[in-house]
Scaffold this active site. Structure first.
Site, PDB file in Angstrom:
ATOM      1  N   ASP A 205       9.473  29.121  31.223  1.00  0.00           N
ATOM      2  CA  ASP A 205      10.417  29.239  30.120  1.00  0.00           C
ATOM      3  C   ASP A 205       9.753  28.927  28.768  1.00  0.00           C
ATOM      4  OD1 ASP A 205      12.867  29.761  29.096  1.00  0.00           O
ATOM      5  OD2 ASP A 205      13.913  28.158  30.132  1.00  0.00           O
TER       6      ASP A 205
ATOM      7  N   ARG B 114       8.733  37.720  19.569  1.00  0.00           N
ATOM      8  CA  ARG B 114       8.890  37.198  20.935  1.00  0.00           C
ATOM      9  C   ARG B 114       7.852  37.780  21.898  1.00  0.00           C
ATOM     10  NH1 ARG B 114      13.364  34.832  22.498  1.00  0.00           N
ATOM     11  NH2 ARG B 114      13.207  35.729  24.576  1.00  0.00           N
TER      12      ARG B 114
ATOM     13  N   ASN C  79      17.324  39.828  33.548  1.00  0.00           N
ATOM     14  CA  ASN C  79      16.510  40.064  32.350  1.00  0.00           C
ATOM     15  C   ASN C  79      16.567  41.500  31.819  1.00  0.00           C
ATOM     16  OD1 ASN C  79      13.826  37.730  33.223  1.00  0.00           O
ATOM     17  ND2 ASN C  79      15.567  37.441  31.857  1.00  0.00           N
TER      18      ASN C  79
END
Ligand code: FPP
Length: 228
Positions: free
Chosen positions: A13, A26, A61
């Site tokens: 994570d 990101r 996801n």
């Protein structure tokens, strides 16, 4: 090396937050995460870990922005392409996730091919097993196992479910690692992690270090000794 096989499972994570803190997109966090995974594999081999299982991409996801999903898929291709490195480390690659022929599965062909090739090209290795969870959800896995047994007319026992999981040879998890200060369990190896120690690390995944990994293994061994 540790008396009995040690299985470390990681929820990697914090890639997004790692990138944000650095003013980066990101996707840069995921790129750094894949590179650190390669480093963690080397550390795990050095530490004598038998099984390292990582949560690469979940069934949930797919709802992320399309460009981010595409980037993460590309990183899986890169990871599964590290065959020379993995062979040098004597690491065998495995995969767990929704079967490609499942109507709900969405894994593109190029990722399917990369997974199949990595498994094939490393299957003779006898050292650590690296299992990558891709298009994986633990509840879906358990439901799939139960449904497989039901269709076969078998009784649904603990042993039968064990035998119908995606990778029945995967041993129970000794320590479940979650990085980035997130103190939650995830939809990851819920069946296999019964009795596992949980190691919450404050480092974001791209910064997760060999020392962090050693601390996780120590935690697993200490709690194993205490509960024997
Ligand atoms: C969590 O970060 C990580 C993921 C969603 C999985 C992707 C993992 C990697 C790309 C690293 C390992 C690479 C491979 C190929 C297995 P996040 O985006 O949830 O971070 P955040 O919580 O800070 O937003």
């Amino acid at each position: 090396m540790y008396g009995s096989p040690v299985h470390v499972a990681c929820i990697m994570d914090g890639n997004g937050r790692w990138a944000k803190q650095r003013g980066l997109p990101r996707t840069a966090g995921h790129t750094a995460g894949e590179e650190n995974l390669a480093a963690v594999v080397r550390s795990a081999v050095r530490l004598g870990i038998d099984h390292l299982t990582v949560f690469g991409f979940s069934t949930e996801n797919w709802v992320r922005p399309r460009q981010e999903v595409r980037h993460i898929l590309g990183l899986h291709k890169k990871l599964f392409g590290r065959v020379a490195e993995l062979n040098e480390l004597n690491v065998r690659v495995r995969w767990i996730g929704r079967p490609f022929d499942d109507p709900a599965a969405r894994t593109p062909r190029y990722v399917q091919r990369a997974i199949a090739k990595a498994i094939r090209d490393t299957e003779a290795n006898t050292g650590m097993t690296l299992t990558v969870a891709f298009d994986y959800g633990s509840r879906t896995e358990i439901a799939h196992a139960a449904e497989t047994l039901r269709r076969a007319g078998r009784d649904i026992t603990v042993e039968a479910i064990d035998s119908a999981l995606y990778e029945p040879d995967l041993p129970s998890v000794d320590v479940l690692v979650r990085t980035s200060g997130e103190t939650r369990v995830s939809n990851f190896l819920l069946w296999q992690a019964h009795g596992a120690a949980i190691s919450f690390a404050s480092a974001a995944w791209p910064d997760y270090s060999a020392d962090d990994l050693r601390a996780a293994v120590d935690l697993a061994l200490t709690s194993r000794d205490q509960h024997r």
